[in-house]
Write a protein that holds these residues in place. Structure first.
Motif, PDB file in Angstrom:
ATOM      1  N   ILE A 101       1.535  52.619  35.198  1.00 33.54           N
ATOM      2  CA  ILE A 101       1.142  51.366  35.572  1.00 33.54           C
ATOM      3  C   ILE A 101      -0.615  51.246  34.998  1.00 33.54           C
ATOM      4  O   ILE A 101      -0.940  50.254  34.570  1.00 33.54           O
ATOM      5  N   THR A 102      -1.313  52.154  35.483  1.00 33.37           N
ATOM      6  CA  THR A 102      -2.749  52.223  35.090  1.00 33.37           C
ATOM      7  C   THR A 102      -3.091  52.236  33.529  1.00 33.37           C
ATOM      8  O   THR A 102      -3.899  51.420  32.962  1.00 33.37           O
ATOM      9  N   GLU A 103      -2.150  53.264  32.596  1.00 35.36           N
ATOM     10  CA  GLU A 103      -2.410  53.063  31.309  1.00 35.36           C
ATOM     11  C   GLU A 103      -1.902  51.943  30.574  1.00 35.36           C
ATOM     12  O   GLU A 103      -2.558  51.454  29.475  1.00 35.36           O
ATOM     13  N   THR A 104      -1.034  51.231  31.210  1.00 36.27           N
ATOM     14  CA  THR A 104      -0.385  49.985  30.562  1.00 36.27           C
ATOM     15  C   THR A 104      -1.936  48.964  30.766  1.00 36.27           C
ATOM     16  O   THR A 104      -1.986  48.310  29.718  1.00 36.27           O
ATOM     17  N   LYS A 105      -2.416  48.983  31.835  1.00 38.82           N
ATOM     18  CA  LYS A 105      -3.455  48.003  31.874  1.00 38.82           C
ATOM     19  C   LYS A 105      -4.493  48.280  31.122  1.00 38.82           C
ATOM     20  O   LYS A 105      -5.398  47.514  30.612  1.00 38.82           O
ATOM     21  N   ILE A 106      -4.966  49.561  30.948  1.00 33.73           N
ATOM     22  CA  ILE A 106      -6.002  50.189  30.107  1.00 33.73           C
ATOM     23  C   ILE A 106      -5.796  49.634  28.709  1.00 33.73           C
ATOM     24  O   ILE A 106      -6.595  48.952  27.855  1.00 33.73           O
TER      25      ILE A 106
END
Length: 214
Positions: A101-106
């Protein structure tokens, strides 16, 4: 799961380096009202990439537990795996879910500072270009060891100048050398320092990979 986590941790670690002051080429998305530090208001820490690296380390450390569960059941099935498995399996999935989830946002909000990339490239790319100079010089009859030493001496000089804040003038210094000057015309030498081709097939391969994943 650990492999996925560590692949994303590698990307995140590289991003953290590229966001550092010395590079300044990439950066995480940073909200207008986001606070980087309670003590230092100027900071823009890559907190999400740091979180990914932290969670990936945690996932990696759970792998030996799962492996030991497989190996330490002895003659018949025992409950050696039972207690920690109830923790390990959900924790790994939850941690990796947060990483994804976090990597997608980044990636969706990734900031690329093209001007800084260009500046860094112009400052350091000439060092990489000298490999072409050596190869092409040898093809034209030059002694490889002599050309190597010539370029090494100039490289060390230019590197010292860069450390003092001066621009990279390696191309000019090399072409002023009598040995190099006899081997190449100005146009031929300029072409050797065009580093746009140094990435090879990387752009094409990246596009193919992206299309496969969509």
């Amino acid at each position: 799961l650990s492999s996925i986590a560590n692949t994303l941790a590698k990307f995140s670690a590289d991003l953290r380096i590229l966001q550092s002051t010395n590079f300044g080429e990439w950066s995480e998305p940073f909200a207008e009202k986001q606070v980087g530090s309670s003590a230092m208001p100027f900071k823009r820490n890559p907190i999400n990439s740091e979180k990914i690296c932290s969670l990936a380390r945690y996932i990696t450390k759970l792998v030996p537990v799962a492996i030991e569960n497989q190996a330490l059941s002895y003659l018949e099935r025992t409950l050696d795996d039972s207690a920690n498995r109830r923790i390990v399996i959900p924790e790994v999935f939850l941690a990796l879910d947060e990483i994804l989830i976090t990597e997608t946002k980044i990636v969706e909000g990734l900031v690329i500072n093209k001007e800084r990339v260009e500046r860094n490239l112009m400052q350091y790319a000439p060092f990489a270009a000298t490999e072409k100079v050596i190869l092409e010089s040898v093809k034209r009859g030059a002694n490889r060891q002599e050309i190597h030493e010539l370029i090494r001496e100039i490289s060390m000089r230019v590197w010292s100048e860069i450390q003092r804040g001066e621009k990279n003038n390696m191309k000019e210094l090399l072409y002023q050398n009598k040995v190099i000057n006899k081997l190449f015309t100005q146009k031929e030498f300029e072409k050797l320092f065009d580093v746009s081709g140094h990435v090879g097939e990387a752009p094409e391969r990246a596009r193919k990979c992206a299309k496969m994943l969509v």
